[in-house]
Design a protein around this motif. Structure first.
Motif, PDB file in Angstrom:
ATOM      1  N   VAL A 408       1.018  -1.046  -0.042  1.00  0.00           N
ATOM      2  CA  VAL A 408      -0.234  -0.320   0.239  1.00  0.00           C
ATOM      3  C   VAL A 408       0.918   1.329   0.281  1.00  0.00           C
ATOM      4  N   LEU A 409       1.911   1.519   1.139  1.00  0.00           N
ATOM      5  CA  LEU A 409       3.289   2.685   1.116  1.00  0.00           C
ATOM      6  C   LEU A 409       3.568   2.655  -0.706  1.00  0.00           C
ATOM      7  N   GLN A 410       3.825   1.439  -1.428  1.00  0.00           N
ATOM      8  CA  GLN A 410       4.130   1.635  -2.175  1.00  0.00           C
ATOM      9  C   GLN A 410       3.608   2.462  -3.583  1.00  0.00           C
ATOM     10  N   SER A 411       2.450   1.875  -3.242  1.00  0.00           N
ATOM     11  CA  SER A 411       0.942   1.929  -4.133  1.00  0.00           C
ATOM     12  C   SER A 411       0.513   4.034  -3.669  1.00  0.00           C
ATOM     13  N   VAL A 412       0.788   3.876  -2.751  1.00  0.00           N
ATOM     14  CA  VAL A 412       0.695   6.110  -2.575  1.00  0.00           C
ATOM     15  C   VAL A 412       1.857   6.182  -2.731  1.00  0.00           C
ATOM     16  N   ALA A 413       3.224   6.476  -2.566  1.00  0.00           N
ATOM     17  CA  ALA A 413       3.962   6.710  -2.950  1.00  0.00           C
ATOM     18  C   ALA A 413       3.372   7.292  -4.554  1.00  0.00           C
ATOM     19  N   ARG A 414       3.530   5.764  -5.583  1.00  0.00           N
ATOM     20  CA  ARG A 414       3.541   5.743  -7.050  1.00  0.00           C
ATOM     21  C   ARG A 414       2.131   7.309  -7.465  1.00  0.00           C
ATOM     22  N   LEU A 415       0.865   7.174  -6.350  1.00  0.00           N
ATOM     23  CA  LEU A 415       0.258   7.717  -6.800  1.00  0.00           C
ATOM     24  C   LEU A 415       0.997   9.523  -6.459  1.00  0.00           C
ATOM     25  N   ILE A 416       1.228   9.555  -5.505  1.00  0.00           N
ATOM     26  CA  ILE A 416       1.584  10.902  -5.238  1.00  0.00           C
ATOM     27  C   ILE A 416       2.405  11.675  -5.857  1.00  0.00           C
ATOM     28  N   ARG A 417       3.613  11.045  -6.575  1.00  0.00           N
ATOM     29  CA  ARG A 417       4.648  11.182  -7.499  1.00  0.00           C
ATOM     30  C   ARG A 417       3.661  11.956  -9.173  1.00  0.00           C
ATOM     31  N   ASP A 418       3.147  10.478  -9.729  1.00  0.00           N
ATOM     32  CA  ASP A 418       1.712  10.609 -10.736  1.00  0.00           C
ATOM     33  C   ASP A 418       0.802  12.849 -10.443  1.00  0.00           C
ATOM     34  N   CYS A 419       1.433  12.685  -9.416  1.00  0.00           N
ATOM     35  CA  CYS A 419       0.052  13.974  -9.451  1.00  0.00           C
ATOM     36  C   CYS A 419       1.024  15.398  -9.371  1.00  0.00           C
ATOM     37  N   ARG A 454      -4.705  14.016  -2.405  1.00  0.00           N
ATOM     38  CA  ARG A 454      -5.902  13.961  -1.570  1.00  0.00           C
ATOM     39  C   ARG A 454      -6.442  12.789  -2.709  1.00  0.00           C
ATOM     40  N   SER A 455      -7.097  13.388  -3.567  1.00  0.00           N
ATOM     41  CA  SER A 455      -8.326  13.135  -4.536  1.00  0.00           C
ATOM     42  C   SER A 455      -7.856  11.491  -5.120  1.00  0.00           C
ATOM     43  N   SER A 456      -6.650  11.422  -5.337  1.00  0.00           N
ATOM     44  CA  SER A 456      -6.427  10.636  -6.428  1.00  0.00           C
ATOM     45  C   SER A 456      -5.977   9.243  -5.786  1.00  0.00           C
ATOM     46  N   VAL A 457      -5.966   9.344  -4.042  1.00  0.00           N
ATOM     47  CA  VAL A 457      -5.285   8.247  -3.158  1.00  0.00           C
ATOM     48  C   VAL A 457      -6.693   8.377  -2.680  1.00  0.00           C
ATOM     49  N   GLU A 458      -7.869   8.514  -2.458  1.00  0.00           N
ATOM     50  CA  GLU A 458      -9.449   8.832  -2.186  1.00  0.00           C
ATOM     51  C   GLU A 458      -9.608   7.672  -3.394  1.00  0.00           C
ATOM     52  N   GLN A 459      -9.950   7.635  -4.494  1.00  0.00           N
ATOM     53  CA  GLN A 459     -10.814   7.328  -5.368  1.00  0.00           C
ATOM     54  C   GLN A 459      -9.735   5.820  -5.371  1.00  0.00           C
ATOM     55  N   THR A 472      -7.821   6.385   2.627  1.00  0.00           N
ATOM     56  CA  THR A 472      -7.449   8.661   2.791  1.00  0.00           C
ATOM     57  C   THR A 472      -6.219   8.771   3.486  1.00  0.00           C
ATOM     58  N   LEU A 473      -6.204   9.750   2.976  1.00  0.00           N
ATOM     59  CA  LEU A 473      -4.603  11.036   3.436  1.00  0.00           C
ATOM     60  C   LEU A 473      -5.282  12.696   3.881  1.00  0.00           C
ATOM     61  N   SER A 474      -4.761  12.783   4.953  1.00  0.00           N
ATOM     62  CA  SER A 474      -4.229  14.106   5.275  1.00  0.00           C
ATOM     63  C   SER A 474      -3.127  15.049   5.490  1.00  0.00           C
ATOM     64  N   ILE A 475      -3.518  15.655   4.762  1.00  0.00           N
ATOM     65  CA  ILE A 475      -2.246  16.577   4.067  1.00  0.00           C
ATOM     66  C   ILE A 475      -2.532  18.653   5.196  1.00  0.00           C
ATOM     67  N   GLY A 476      -0.921  18.507   5.168  1.00  0.00           N
ATOM     68  CA  GLY A 476      -0.983  19.465   5.774  1.00  0.00           C
ATOM     69  C   GLY A 476       0.113  21.386   4.575  1.00  0.00           C
ATOM     70  N   ILE A 477      -0.042  21.654   5.151  1.00  0.00           N
ATOM     71  CA  ILE A 477       0.289  22.786   3.836  1.00  0.00           C
ATOM     72  C   ILE A 477       1.025  23.841   4.212  1.00  0.00           C
TER      73      ILE A 477
END
Ligand SMILES: Nc1nc2c(ncn2[C@@H]2O[C@H](COP(=O)(O)OP(=O)(O)OP(=O)(O)O)[C@@H](O)[C@H]2O)c(=O)[nH]1
Length: 515
Positions: A408-419, A454-459, A472-477
């Motif tokens: 799952v960590l690998q998939s999330v990493a890839r999704l973030i990178r793609d965004c 956020r939405s790419s991981v949610e979906q 889902t993810l929580s994000i601080g900016i």
């Protein structure tokens, strides 16, 4: 200035061009040195040949002198001749002498045969012209008269003919001097023999002041030879043996040789001719002209030219071979270096990345963030930082095991990178927490990117152990504006926003920064 070498072509240009220039220069230097060496060798050979011809000429004259002396010795002892001469019986003397002259001429090339009275008056010229009674004032006769011994030497005749003369005093049985007998050989014959022996053409030239034009012209006509008084300004040709009179010797070359003591050269019909000069003196030691030695040095020059051509050809081949080998070596070394460099880069790249997700490691992220803050301080621009955390990730591990959690960590990493854009830096900050540096991003851009993530991981349907999971993810900016922000402060702000996002229900983005 140091030139940066990037491609193989750059390396080849930088190494092969100087090498080629060096080899060419070397070849040029060796070629010129060899050329000069060979010219010197040719000059030496020519000098040796000239000395050889001069010695041969001297030897020939000495030999002829001896021969004429020997013959005169016999003639002075001839009783018939002596009786006729003493009686001053001209017809008898001529009748006795003529058969001897015929033999002397045929066997020994003798051209002059004289009987001279004690008062130096010519009694009989056996050869033409049949002149008599004239007083002879030649040096050889004077010497024979003075010393009472045979006298020999080269003398210039009144008609401009250069002749080797030998005069013997003639005494009767009582020792009384009754006159002189003289034999002579025209120098042309000797020159001709020398020419056929050595291949060197010899011209004997006499200064005009020593001959009278009319008598010289008459003399040349008499012996049936071409004559041209005006051919040279200061000299006339008196010895020019037929066999060695080369019609292909350019007039300007001979002219140059008559006016200078330097070696004259000319290239005629692909042949190289050189003319050396040597002074010509008569029996009394008086300088009367000069002898020109015309040599064809084409054979030596051609031989040397061929040797140089061979040397240059071989040099070019060796040079080309060296360049080809150098080209191969450069290509090989360059490829090998590139491989090594690639291996090193790969190694460094791997060392900077997290083994599980392939994202940048935390320490690399910290350095990159520090550099980014330096940059925006300098550029007075902005940069965004996202802190991302997977919601309830522990449950994934607990429910499906650690390996599924890794997946799952690998998939999330890839999704973030793609965004994100290629210049954005994504790092694994620790556990299931990620960070993204967004260079140049203000609040709105950072928010938009965070929302996309956020939405790419949610979906995304995470497939774990045959089950589809939703996460889902929580994000601080936090946003850095120009100078004044530290890495710690920026991370702290983003962390606090993330903490607030978690506490206010998760699956959300929080930013305390204003755009
Ligand atoms: N599979 C796997 N799990 C990891 C790794 N690193 C950290 N974790 C796990 O991530 C979990 C983090 O859990 P918590 O910090 O409690 O947070 P959470 O469950 O995501 O809940 P919230 O963050 O509060 O939403 C822990 O169970 C860690 O063991 C990893 O490399 N692989």
């Amino acid at each position: 200035m140091v030139t940066k070498l990037n491609s193989l072509a750059d390396y080849k240009r930088a190494l092969l061009l100087p090498l080629a220039a060096g080899l060419l220069t070397l070849l040029l230097v060796v070629g010129v040195a060899e050329f000069l060496r060979e010219r010197r060798a040719i000059d030496e050979q020519r000098s040796i040949a000239v000395e050889g011809v001069k010695s041969a000429l001297k030897l020939a004259i000495d030999r002829d002198s001896d021969k004429l002396s020997g013959l005169l010795e016999l003639l002075t002892r001839n009783a018939d001749l002596q009786q006729a001469f003493v009686r001053r019986d001209f017809d008898e003397l001529r009748a006795v002498a003529q058969p001897y002259y015929a033999v002397l001429r045929a066997r020994h090339n003798i051209t002059h045969f004289y009987f001279i009275a004690p008062d130096r008056r010519m009694f009989l010229r056996v050869q033409a012209p049949e002149r008599r009674g004239d007083e002879i004032n030649r040096y050889t006769l004077s010497e024979a008269e003075r010393t009472g011994k045979p006298s020999a030497g080269l003398e210039l005749g009144p008609m401009g003919i250069f002749t080797l003369r030998v005069v013997h005093p003639w005494t009767d049985t009582s020792g009384q001097r009754i006159g002189y007998i003289e034999l002579g050989i025209e120098i042309d014959r000797t020159l001709e023999q020398l020419h056929s022996l050595t291949g060197v053409s010899l011209y004997s030239l006499v200064e005009k002041k020593h001959v009278q034009r009319e008598r010289w012209e008459a003399g040349m006509r008499m012996i049936g030879r071409n004559h041209d008084w005006d051919r040279f300004p200061d000299h006339v040709v008196v010895g020019r043996p037929e066999g060695s009179d080369r019609t292909d010797v350019p007039h300007r070359l001979l002219l140059a040789a008559t006016s200078s003591t330097e070696v004259a050269r000319a290239r005629v019909a692909a042949r190289s001719l050189v003319v050396e000069t040597t002074p010509l003196s008569d029996a009394s030691g008086r300088s009367v002209g000069r002898m020109l030695l015309v040599m064809d040095v084409s054979a030596s020059e051609d031989r040397y030219d061929r040797a140089i051509a061979l040397l240059v050809g071989a040099g070019l081949l060796i040079g080309l071979g060296t360049l080809l080998i150098a080209d191969r070596v450069i290509t090989h070394v360059y490829l090998r270096l590139n491989e090594t460099r690639q291996e090193r880069d790969d190694y460094l790249e791997r060392a900077e990345r997290d083994a599980l997700t392939g994202l940048l490691r935390q320490d690399v992220f910290m350095r990159a963030l520090h550099n980014e803050l330096q940059r925006i301080r300098h550029d007075d621009s902005t940069s965004g930082l996202l802190m991302i955390d997977i919601d309830f990730f522990k449950r994934v591990n607990d429910t499906y095991g650690h390996r599924s959690g890794d997946h799952v960590l690998q998939s999330v990493a890839r999704l973030i990178r793609d965004c994100v854009r290629p210049q954005d830096l994504v790092a694994r900050y620790g556990g299931e927490e990620f960070t993204v540096i967004l260079p140049g991003a203000g609040h709105d851009t950072a928010w938009a990117v965070a929302e996309r993530i956020r939405s790419s991981v949610e979906q995304f349907p995470f497939l774990v152990d045959g089950t589809t999971l939703k996460l889902t993810l929580s994000i601080g900016i936090s946003i850095a504006h120009g100078g004044g922000t530290t890495t710690e402060a920026l991370i702290r702000t983003a962390d606090r926003a993330l903490y607030d996002a978690k506490n206010s229900g998760r699956n959300r983005i929080i930013s305390h920064a204003r755009s």
